[in-house]
Design a protein around this motif. Structure first.
Motif, PDB file in Angstrom:
ATOM      1  N   SER A   1      25.973   5.206  88.912  1.00 16.34           N
ATOM      2  CA  SER A   1      26.775   6.291  88.377  1.00 16.34           C
ATOM      3  C   SER A   1      27.915   5.745  87.535  1.00 16.34           C
ATOM      4  CB  SER A   1      27.343   7.137  89.520  1.00 16.34           C
ATOM      5  OG  SER A   1      28.125   6.338  90.384  1.00 16.34           O
ATOM      6  N   PRO A   2      28.407   6.545  86.567  1.00 14.51           N
ATOM      7  CA  PRO A   2      29.481   6.053  85.706  1.00 14.51           C
ATOM      8  C   PRO A   2      30.711   5.657  86.494  1.00 14.51           C
ATOM      9  CG  PRO A   2      28.499   8.035  84.770  1.00 14.51           C
ATOM     10  CD  PRO A   2      27.933   7.871  86.151  1.00 14.51           C
ATOM     11  N   SER A   3      31.378   4.606  86.054  1.00 12.25           N
ATOM     12  CA  SER A   3      32.564   4.093  86.725  1.00 12.25           C
ATOM     13  C   SER A   3      33.804   4.428  85.929  1.00 12.25           C
ATOM     14  CB  SER A   3      32.462   2.572  86.887  1.00 12.25           C
ATOM     15  OG  SER A   3      33.707   2.026  87.238  1.00 12.25           O
TER      16      SER A   3
ATOM     17  N   VAL B   1      30.339  -1.199  71.804  1.00  9.93           N
ATOM     18  CA  VAL B   1      29.227  -2.126  71.946  1.00  9.93           C
ATOM     19  C   VAL B   1      28.363  -2.040  70.693  1.00  9.93           C
ATOM     20  CG1 VAL B   1      27.094  -2.604  73.207  1.00  9.93           C
ATOM     21  CG2 VAL B   1      29.194  -2.080  74.458  1.00  9.93           C
ATOM     22  N   ALA B   2      28.040  -3.202  70.138  1.00  7.12           N
ATOM     23  CA  ALA B   2      27.084  -3.260  69.029  1.00  7.12           C
ATOM     24  C   ALA B   2      25.695  -3.484  69.595  1.00  7.12           C
ATOM     25  CB  ALA B   2      27.451  -4.391  68.075  1.00  7.12           C
ATOM     26  N   LEU B   3      24.759  -2.635  69.224  1.00  4.18           N
ATOM     27  CA  LEU B   3      23.351  -2.822  69.567  1.00  4.18           C
ATOM     28  C   LEU B   3      22.716  -3.468  68.338  1.00  4.18           C
ATOM     29  CD1 LEU B   3      22.681   0.598  71.328  1.00  4.18           C
ATOM     30  CD2 LEU B   3      23.216  -1.601  72.391  1.00  4.18           C
ATOM     31  N   VAL B   4      22.460  -4.754  68.433  1.00  4.92           N
ATOM     32  CA  VAL B   4      22.141  -5.552  67.243  1.00  4.92           C
ATOM     33  C   VAL B   4      20.677  -5.382  66.865  1.00  4.92           C
ATOM     34  CG1 VAL B   4      22.315  -7.807  66.175  1.00  4.92           C
ATOM     35  CG2 VAL B   4      23.901  -7.192  68.008  1.00  4.92           C
ATOM     36  N   THR B   5      20.455  -5.058  65.612  1.00  8.69           N
ATOM     37  CA  THR B   5      19.113  -4.780  65.123  1.00  8.69           C
ATOM     38  C   THR B   5      18.887  -5.554  63.819  1.00  8.69           C
ATOM     39  OG1 THR B   5      17.572  -2.986  64.559  1.00  8.69           O
ATOM     40  CG2 THR B   5      19.877  -2.654  63.949  1.00  8.69           C
TER      41      THR B   5
ATOM     42  N   LEU C   1      24.902   4.854  77.443  1.00 10.79           N
ATOM     43  CA  LEU C   1      26.202   4.187  77.408  1.00 10.79           C
ATOM     44  C   LEU C   1      27.329   5.192  77.202  1.00 10.79           C
ATOM     45  CD1 LEU C   1      25.118   1.078  75.336  1.00 10.79           C
ATOM     46  CD2 LEU C   1      26.004   1.026  77.674  1.00 10.79           C
ATOM     47  N   ALA C   2      27.091   6.209  76.373  1.00  8.89           N
ATOM     48  CA  ALA C   2      28.113   7.232  76.147  1.00  8.89           C
ATOM     49  C   ALA C   2      28.490   7.934  77.446  1.00  8.89           C
ATOM     50  CB  ALA C   2      27.609   8.248  75.120  1.00  8.89           C
ATOM     51  N   ALA C   3      27.513   8.120  78.350  1.00  5.02           N
ATOM     52  CA  ALA C   3      27.785   8.755  79.637  1.00  5.02           C
ATOM     53  C   ALA C   3      28.757   7.936  80.476  1.00  5.02           C
ATOM     54  CB  ALA C   3      26.482   8.968  80.399  1.00  5.02           C
ATOM     55  N   ARG C   4      28.933   6.672  80.120  1.00  2.50           N
ATOM     56  CA  ARG C   4      29.856   5.779  80.831  1.00  2.50           C
ATOM     57  C   ARG C   4      31.104   5.483  80.006  1.00  2.50           C
ATOM     58  NH1 ARG C   4      27.398   3.397  85.202  1.00  2.50           N
ATOM     59  NH2 ARG C   4      25.270   4.131  85.500  1.00  2.50           N
ATOM     60  N   GLY C   5      31.323   6.286  78.985  1.00  2.00           N
ATOM     61  CA  GLY C   5      32.508   6.127  78.163  1.00  2.00           C
ATOM     62  C   GLY C   5      32.446   4.964  77.206  1.00  2.00           C
TER      63      GLY C   5
ATOM     64  N   GLY D   1      15.133   6.293  84.358  1.00  2.10           N
ATOM     65  CA  GLY D   1      16.339   5.697  84.914  1.00  2.10           C
ATOM     66  C   GLY D   1      16.631   4.293  84.428  1.00  2.10           C
ATOM     67  N   SER D   2      15.685   3.667  83.717  1.00  2.00           N
ATOM     68  CA  SER D   2      15.887   2.271  83.326  1.00  2.00           C
ATOM     69  C   SER D   2      16.986   2.122  82.277  1.00  2.00           C
ATOM     70  CB  SER D   2      14.579   1.651  82.834  1.00  2.00           C
ATOM     71  OG  SER D   2      14.042   2.385  81.740  1.00  2.00           O
ATOM     72  N   ALA D   3      17.107   3.070  81.348  1.00  4.76           N
ATOM     73  CA  ALA D   3      18.190   2.994  80.361  1.00  4.76           C
ATOM     74  C   ALA D   3      19.542   3.101  81.061  1.00  4.76           C
ATOM     75  CB  ALA D   3      18.039   4.080  79.304  1.00  4.76           C
ATOM     76  N   ASP D   4      19.621   3.940  82.088  1.00  4.50           N
ATOM     77  CA  ASP D   4      20.868   4.054  82.850  1.00  4.50           C
ATOM     78  C   ASP D   4      21.160   2.773  83.624  1.00  4.50           C
ATOM     79  OD1 ASP D   4      21.383   6.660  81.999  1.00  4.50           O
ATOM     80  OD2 ASP D   4      20.169   7.524  83.591  1.00  4.50           O
ATOM     81  N   ARG D   5      20.120   2.123  84.143  1.00  2.77           N
ATOM     82  CA  ARG D   5      20.340   0.856  84.848  1.00  2.77           C
ATOM     83  C   ARG D   5      20.849  -0.213  83.884  1.00  2.77           C
ATOM     84  NH1 ARG D   5      15.742   2.784  87.606  1.00  2.77           N
ATOM     85  NH2 ARG D   5      14.228   1.573  86.380  1.00  2.77           N
ATOM     86  N   PHE D   6      20.295  -0.202  82.682  1.00  2.00           N
ATOM     87  CA  PHE D   6      20.765  -1.160  81.695  1.00  2.00           C
ATOM     88  C   PHE D   6      22.209  -0.861  81.316  1.00  2.00           C
ATOM     89  CE2 PHE D   6      21.238  -3.059  77.493  1.00  2.00           C
ATOM     90  CZ  PHE D   6      20.592  -4.267  77.643  1.00  2.00           C
ATOM     91  N   ALA D   7      22.514   0.422  81.114  1.00  2.00           N
ATOM     92  CA  ALA D   7      23.887   0.806  80.785  1.00  2.00           C
ATOM     93  C   ALA D   7      24.853   0.401  81.879  1.00  2.00           C
ATOM     94  CB  ALA D   7      23.956   2.307  80.536  1.00  2.00           C
ATOM     95  N   ALA D   8      24.416   0.508  83.135  1.00  2.00           N
ATOM     96  CA  ALA D   8      25.260   0.091  84.257  1.00  2.00           C
ATOM     97  C   ALA D   8      25.522  -1.410  84.203  1.00  2.00           C
ATOM     98  CB  ALA D   8      24.603   0.468  85.576  1.00  2.00           C
TER      99      ALA D   8
END
Length: 300
Positions: free
Chosen positions: A8-10, A19-23, A41-45, A286-293
């Motif tokens: 959960s967001p902290s 954060v730069a997501l490099v492409t 990531l936005a959900a975590r500010g 849920g994997s994107a959220d785990r990565f964001a965490a």
């Protein structure tokens, strides 16, 4: 491999973290799968934005973290890419890891550490090479991504074509890898296990994609047939051994992907991807959220 972690967001996330997501220039808005990271990531500010690694004038120090994602154009510009990586503060994964992992010579080190890999013959530029034996083989360069410059050949009928392809790669100054084609992949597929900050997240099955000799084109990567997979106990055990054999602690890596093929003697490593692997968020809820965490923990 159950996962009961709290993702959960902290409230501890740094204020206005960027954060730069490099492409790469060919994918300015990221590969479709990685776009899921922006809302996660936005959900975590955390504000995340795609940035091409070679875009001119980027102030990389303005980002709290730069996360390599879709830099799939690097193989023919690896020296430039690794120099860029060394210049970026707060890079994930770190520049030294990127340099180690973007040349498949690292497989030699894993094999020396006792990790079973696909048997490999290494042909240096300038080495004499004559195809011998029978059966199907894979020919590819040691610096490559997305299965580009990778082909499947039958020595019984295509020995001359193999010699020509090896020579083409050698003439370009590339180290060539020759491996047996493990035919079980045609039915069982390849297994990729994904770890975020050293913790297992999910796994996928990748269908066989090599159907014949490599044909040059303008593709950034070969299309893949992906589906969710539960790894076997033997695959889990081998992945754990690989994590222990890496040159840095797995917990220090934001992401690790371990690709395994079935062999008559059990699973073997075909690649360990620490630079710019697809992470297949769309196949694991849920994997994107785990990565964001994991990103959030790195920031805090």
């Amino acid at each position: 491999m159950s996962d009961n972690r709290d993702t959960s967001p902290s409230t501890a996330t740094r204020a206005a973290a960027r954060v730069a997501l490099v492409t790469c220039a060919e994918l300015p808005d990221l590969d479709q799968d990685d776009r899921a990271l922006i809302p996660a990531l936005a959900a975590r500010g955390i504000t995340a934005e795609p940035v091409a690694w070679d875009a001119p004038g980027v102030d990389w120090a303005a980002y709290d973290l730069a996360v390599i994602r879709n830099t799939w154009d690097y193989p023919k510009r690896r020296a430039e890419f690794t120099a860029w990586a060394r210049s970026v503060p707060g890079l994930a994964n770190p520049a030294a890891v990127i340099e180690w992992n973007t040349d498949k010579r690292y497989l030699r080190e894993l094999a020396a550490a006792g990790i079973p890999i696909v048997p490999t013959t290494w042909v240096e530029p300038g080495d004499a090479f004559v195809p011998e034996g029978t059966g199907e083989i894979v020919v590819k360069p040691a610096i490559s991504a997305g299965s580009i410059d990778t082909g499947r050949y039958d020595l019984a009928t295509q020995a001359q074509l193999v010699a020509k392809e090896v020579r083409r790669l050698q003439d370009a100054g590339r180290l060539v890898m020759i491996q047996p084609y493990l035919e079980a992949v045609d039915t069982a597929g390849e297994t990729a296990l994904l770890f975020f900050a050293g913790e297992f997240s999910h796994a996928i099955r990748k269908g066989a994609i090599l159907t014949g000799p490599y044909v040059e084109g303008d593709l950034l990567y070969q299309n893949e047939n992906i589906s969710p997979r539960t790894p076997s106990a033997a695959e889990q055990a081998l992945a754990a051994r690989v994590l222990e054999a890496l040159p840095v602690p797995a917990a220090d890596l934001l992401y690790t992907r371990i690709d395994l093929l079935p062999s008559p003697d059990g699973p073997v490593v075909i690649e360990v991807e620490l630079a710019e692997p697809s992470l297949f968020f769309g196949y694991a809820p849920g994997s994107a959220d785990r990565f964001a965490a994991a990103v959030e923990r790195r920031l805090t």
